[in-house]
Design a protein around this motif. Structure first.
Motif, PDB file in Angstrom:
ATOM      1  N   UNK A  44       0.817  -1.206   0.000  1.00 14.12           N
ATOM      2  CA  UNK A  44       0.000   0.000   0.000  1.00 14.12           C
ATOM      3  C   UNK A  44       0.857   1.265   0.000  1.00 14.12           C
ATOM      4  N   UNK A  45       1.949   1.224   0.730  1.00 14.76           N
ATOM      5  CA  UNK A  45       2.799   2.421   0.809  1.00 14.76           C
ATOM      6  C   UNK A  45       3.457   2.712  -0.544  1.00 14.76           C
ATOM      7  N   UNK A  46       3.913   1.647  -1.272  1.00 16.58           N
ATOM      8  CA  UNK A  46       4.479   1.844  -2.618  1.00 16.58           C
ATOM      9  C   UNK A  46       3.420   2.427  -3.543  1.00 16.58           C
ATOM     10  N   UNK A  47       2.217   1.883  -3.451  1.00 13.33           N
ATOM     11  CA  UNK A  47       1.128   2.388  -4.296  1.00 13.33           C
ATOM     12  C   UNK A  47       0.931   3.873  -4.050  1.00 13.33           C
ATOM     13  N   UNK A  48       0.943   4.270  -2.796  1.00  9.88           N
ATOM     14  CA  UNK A  48       0.736   5.684  -2.454  1.00  9.88           C
ATOM     15  C   UNK A  48       1.837   6.539  -3.072  1.00  9.88           C
ATOM     16  N   UNK A  49       3.091   6.072  -2.959  1.00 13.49           N
ATOM     17  CA  UNK A  49       4.213   6.854  -3.511  1.00 13.49           C
ATOM     18  C   UNK A  49       4.134   6.934  -5.032  1.00 13.49           C
ATOM     19  N   UNK A  50       3.768   5.820  -5.655  1.00 18.34           N
ATOM     20  CA  UNK A  50       3.698   5.825  -7.125  1.00 18.34           C
ATOM     21  C   UNK A  50       2.565   6.713  -7.628  1.00 18.34           C
ATOM     22  N   UNK A  51       1.440   6.681  -6.956  1.00 16.53           N
ATOM     23  CA  UNK A  51       0.330   7.540  -7.381  1.00 16.53           C
ATOM     24  C   UNK A  51       0.667   9.012  -7.159  1.00 16.53           C
ATOM     25  N   UNK A  52       1.471   9.288  -6.137  1.00 15.21           N
ATOM     26  CA  UNK A  52       1.893  10.673  -5.868  1.00 15.21           C
ATOM     27  C   UNK A  52       3.072  11.081  -6.756  1.00 15.21           C
ATOM     28  N   UNK A  53       3.498  10.152  -7.636  1.00 16.09           N
ATOM     29  CA  UNK A  53       4.636  10.364  -8.538  1.00 16.09           C
ATOM     30  C   UNK A  53       5.931  10.661  -7.779  1.00 16.09           C
ATOM     31  N   UNK A  54       6.064  10.098  -6.586  1.00 19.26           N
ATOM     32  CA  UNK A  54       7.303  10.244  -5.817  1.00 19.26           C
ATOM     33  C   UNK A  54       8.244   9.081  -6.094  1.00 19.26           C
ATOM     34  N   UNK A  55       7.723   8.042  -6.756  1.00 18.81           N
ATOM     35  CA  UNK A  55       8.523   6.845  -7.008  1.00 18.81           C
ATOM     36  C   UNK A  55       8.177   6.344  -8.402  1.00 18.81           C
ATOM     37  N   UNK A  56       9.203   5.837  -9.134  1.00 13.59           N
ATOM     38  CA  UNK A  56       8.978   5.253 -10.454  1.00 13.59           C
ATOM     39  C   UNK A  56       8.201   3.947 -10.304  1.00 13.59           C
ATOM     40  N   UNK A  57       7.362   3.638 -11.259  1.00  8.11           N
ATOM     41  CA  UNK A  57       6.656   2.357 -11.223  1.00  8.11           C
ATOM     42  C   UNK A  57       5.334   2.482 -11.959  1.00  8.11           C
ATOM     43  N   UNK A  58       5.007   1.431 -12.690  1.00 12.19           N
ATOM     44  CA  UNK A  58       3.764   1.460 -13.464  1.00 12.19           C
ATOM     45  C   UNK A  58       2.559   1.259 -12.558  1.00 12.19           C
ATOM     46  N   UNK A  59       1.484   2.016 -12.817  1.00 13.64           N
ATOM     47  CA  UNK A  59       0.264   1.855 -12.017  1.00 13.64           C
ATOM     48  C   UNK A  59      -0.963   1.533 -12.878  1.00 13.64           C
ATOM     49  N   UNK A  60      -1.062   2.226 -14.030  1.00 15.56           N
ATOM     50  CA  UNK A  60      -2.271   2.100 -14.843  1.00 15.56           C
ATOM     51  C   UNK A  60      -1.904   2.489 -16.277  1.00 15.56           C
ATOM     52  N   UNK A  61      -2.446   1.778 -17.276  1.00 16.52           N
ATOM     53  CA  UNK A  61      -1.966   1.969 -18.646  1.00 16.52           C
ATOM     54  C   UNK A  61      -2.418   3.283 -19.294  1.00 16.52           C
ATOM     55  N   UNK A  62      -3.330   4.013 -18.654  1.00 11.94           N
ATOM     56  CA  UNK A  62      -3.614   5.369 -19.154  1.00 11.94           C
ATOM     57  C   UNK A  62      -2.472   6.312 -18.786  1.00 11.94           C
ATOM     58  N   UNK A  63      -1.754   5.980 -17.727  1.00  9.10           N
ATOM     59  CA  UNK A  63      -0.630   6.808 -17.280  1.00  9.10           C
ATOM     60  C   UNK A  63       0.650   6.393 -18.018  1.00  9.10           C
ATOM     61  N   UNK A  64       0.944   5.109 -17.999  1.00  6.88           N
ATOM     62  CA  UNK A  64       2.131   4.589 -18.704  1.00  6.88           C
ATOM     63  C   UNK A  64       2.043   3.072 -18.774  1.00  6.88           C
ATOM     64  N   UNK A  65       2.663   2.513 -19.828  1.00  2.80           N
ATOM     65  CA  UNK A  65       2.675   1.061 -20.044  1.00  2.80           C
ATOM     66  C   UNK A  65       4.030   0.690 -20.639  1.00  2.80           C
ATOM     67  N   UNK A  66       4.664  -0.398 -20.203  1.00  2.00           N
ATOM     68  CA  UNK A  66       6.017  -0.714 -20.669  1.00  2.00           C
ATOM     69  C   UNK A  66       6.123  -0.900 -22.184  1.00  2.00           C
ATOM     70  N   UNK A  67       5.120  -1.488 -22.817  1.00  2.00           N
ATOM     71  CA  UNK A  67       5.191  -1.688 -24.273  1.00  2.00           C
ATOM     72  C   UNK A  67       5.107  -0.349 -24.988  1.00  2.00           C
TER      73      UNK A  67
END
Ligand SMILES: *Cc1c(COP(=O)(O)O)cnc(C)c1O
Length: 407
Positions: A44-67
């Protein structure tokens, strides 16, 4: 996942197959397709940081997708820009450009010969939001300079044009834009980075319809803007993650794989187009051939300089005729006599396409507008693919050969 480190100064052909690769734990050689709408978070804490754009990481494909990211990195490498942002189609890329750069009260200078939907977007949609567009001659930089106003924010060009293959001098337009405190966007659909890299001539934004030569096999819609990273991060990404005109991972994967053969396809298609244009010039039923690779093209020298010495893969020609009715009948006869070419307005495909611009792509214009644009009823456009050149000549000879040449 780890992005592959590449040595510097690689050639375009190498970048086309190597740039943007991020192998997963499985070490796949061909790029993986991440067909997923969302990404599971470690906690949950990683999710919070990623949604706040404080940490790199994919969350949702409208935001970013590896392909999609892989496709963006590869396209930026080919265009020689810092970054790229992919969109659901070429038109979505131009919509994103306008939404990002323009405000009510701003002014745009645009070539009068750009893609028809681009004119509809500027005049029909952006005008609703208080953005005014002035259309000027494709080939005359003096007209562009004269159209500049204190509130001009953007110059928009496409080169060469469809179907008459008129060029604009990208360097000249970049100088005019920058002298007036504006930015230059170039739609690079027709040449692709294999022939023309507008960034090298000073363009700030390069627009792509990946639907054309980047995919190259007529399978998907896709688009992109290539530009400095700060524009992607601060201007365009906040819009796409909110407004959602993002590219589907599947379509991104198709374009990613399509780009691997871009350079070799373009070389072959341009070579056939030049051979076909040269042959068409010798046919008595043909009044005029439009192709920048021909020495007779009025902007041949500019084309050779700006397009890596190649004319592109689109050839248009006017039929010999004594009346408008006969011109159209002759053009229809040549199109309908083909047995290999596809009768469709799409281009950038391995399959050669043939079209009658006056009644299709430019059919919504009035006859007066068409005449001003130089698109007559006898005009035929061929977007040359990868078939054998002798088969293509024979396919056009079928219709041409059975027409009587007027005295
Ligand atoms: C096709 C095309 C577009 C639009 O691209 P879509 O992917 O169809 O939205 C824009 N500009 C040019 C020059 C095109 O040929």
């Amino acid at each position: 996942m780890k992005e592959m480190q590449l040595p510097p100064d690689l050639h375009l052909d190498t970048l086309a197959v190597r740039a943007g690769i991020e192998r997963s734990q499985y070490g796949e050689n061909s790029e993986a397709l991440y067909l997923t709408s969302s990404f599971v978070q470690p906690d949950a804490a990683s999710a919070a940081r990623r949604f706040a754009q404080e940490e790199e990481g994919y969350v949702y494909s409208r935001v970013a997708n590896p392909t999609v990211s892989a496709m963006e990195i590869r396209l930026a490498a080919l265009e020689g820009t810092e970054a790229a942002i992919a969109t659901s189609s070429g038109m979505a890329a131009i919509l994103l450009l306008g939404m990002g750069l323009l405000r009510a009260g701003d002014h745009v200078v645009c070539s009068q010969s750009v893609f028809g939907s681009t004119i509809k977007l500027f005049s029909g949609e952006f005008s609703k939001f208080g953005i005014e567009t002035t259309y000027v001659s494709q080939t005359d930089p003096v007209a562009w300079a004269a159209a500049m106003r204190p509130n001009t924010k953007l110059l928009f060009a496409e080169t060469p044009t469809n179907p008459l293959t008129d060029l604009c001098d990208i360097q000249a337009l970049a100088d005019i834009a920058h002298a007036g405190g504006a930015l230059l966007a170039v739609d690079n659909c027709f040449c692709s980075p294999a022939l023309q890299q507008p960034k090298r001539f000073g363009a700030d934004f390069i627009i792509h319809s990946g639907t054309k030569y980047l995919d190259g096999q007529g399978r998907v819609l896709a688009g992109a803007i290539c530009c400095d990273k700060r524009y992607v991060d601060q201007v365009f990404l906040p819009i796409t993650r909110t407004a959602g005109m993002v590219l589907s991972p599947f379509n991104a994967w198709v374009v990613l794989k399509g780009m691997e053969t871009l350079s070799i396809r373009m070389q072959a298609q341009c070579q056939s187009a030049l051979a076909l244009a040269t042959w068409l010039q010798q046919q008595p039923q043909v009044a005029h051939v439009y192709y920048p690779g021909l020495p007779s093209h009025p902007q041949h020298a500019l084309a050779m300089r700006q397009q890596s010495g190649l004319g592109g893969a689109v050839v248009s020609f006017d039929m010999v005729a004594t009346s408008v009715e006969q011109a159209r009948a002759n053009a229809f006869h040549v199109i309908d006599s083909t047995q290999v070419c596809s009768i469709t307005t799409n281009l950038g495909d391995t399959k050669t396409t043939i079209a009658h611009p006056a009644t299709t792509s430019h059919g919504r214009l009035t006859e007066a507008q068409r005449q001003a644009a130089g698109i007559g009823q006898g005009l035929v456009r061929v977007a040359v693919g990868l078939e054998n050149i002798e088969d293509l000549k024979a396919d056009l000879a079928r219709g041409l050969g059975s027409l009587k040449v007027p005295l």
